[in-house]
Motif scaffolding. Structure first.
Motif, PDB file in Angstrom:
ATOM      1  N   HIS A   1     -37.282  28.913 -15.540  1.00  0.00           N
ATOM      2  CA  HIS A   1     -37.892  29.827 -14.583  1.00  0.00           C
ATOM      3  C   HIS A   1     -37.502  31.283 -14.799  1.00  0.00           C
ATOM      4  CE1 HIS A   1     -39.429  26.288 -12.677  1.00  0.00           C
ATOM      5  NE2 HIS A   1     -38.198  25.792 -12.572  1.00  0.00           N
ATOM      6  N   SER A   2     -36.457  31.540 -15.541  1.00  0.00           N
ATOM      7  CA  SER A   2     -36.079  32.909 -15.857  1.00  0.00           C
ATOM      8  C   SER A   2     -37.048  33.441 -16.921  1.00  0.00           C
ATOM      9  CB  SER A   2     -34.646  32.944 -16.388  1.00  0.00           C
ATOM     10  OG  SER A   2     -34.376  34.192 -16.977  1.00  0.00           O
ATOM     11  N   GLU A   3     -37.757  34.514 -16.590  1.00  0.00           N
ATOM     12  CA  GLU A   3     -38.796  35.015 -17.492  1.00  0.00           C
ATOM     13  C   GLU A   3     -38.237  35.440 -18.852  1.00  0.00           C
ATOM     14  OE1 GLU A   3     -42.093  34.816 -17.083  1.00  0.00           O
ATOM     15  OE2 GLU A   3     -41.631  33.776 -15.211  1.00  0.00           O
TER      16      GLU A   3
END
Length: 127
Positions: free
Chosen positions: A93-95
């Motif tokens: 989920h961390s871009e």
């Protein structure tokens, strides 16, 4: 016409990337192709079991066998890349990390495909 996006999606400008359907069909198409290609590969491995290097290189110098083996490699690596892309997009989920992993996925799949193709071509052309 009503906008189906959530308020947060409107603020972020998120919506359909218009790529999901083509990605879905590419993954399914490569999966179906792999059924036949991997069947060929397994039969080839069984046929060459216990063969010496000369027999192996002679088999790969057949243009039909080397072409099918190249298809196994290319379609398999594309399918691998598409599958890992879905996993990365769904579970990270961390871009920044996601972007790094997606780039690594492309480089890894490309490297494996290129190295394998070079090996098959080298053997098939008698190198």
């Amino acid at each position: 016409m009503t906008d189906m996006r959530t308020p947060l999606g409107k603020v972020r400008g998120l919506g359909s990337a218009k790529d999901g359907t083509s990605h879905f069909w590419r993954q399914r198409l490569t999966a179906v192709a792999n059924v036949f290609l991997i069947t060929f590969f397994v039969i080839l491995v069984i046929a060459l079991q216990g063969a010496d290097y000369a027999s192996f290189t002679e088999a790969l110098q057949n243009p039909i066998i080397s072409t099918l083996l190249l298809l196994v490699i290319l379609v398999g690596c594309l399918h691998m890349k598409l599958g890992m892309q879905v996993i990365i997009e769904d579970y990270f989920h961390s871009e920044g990390l996601k972007l790094l992993l997606l780039m690594g996925n492309i480089f890894f799949a490309s490297f494996i495909a290129l190295a394998s193709v070079v090996a098959v071509l080298k053997i098939s052309f008698g190198g």
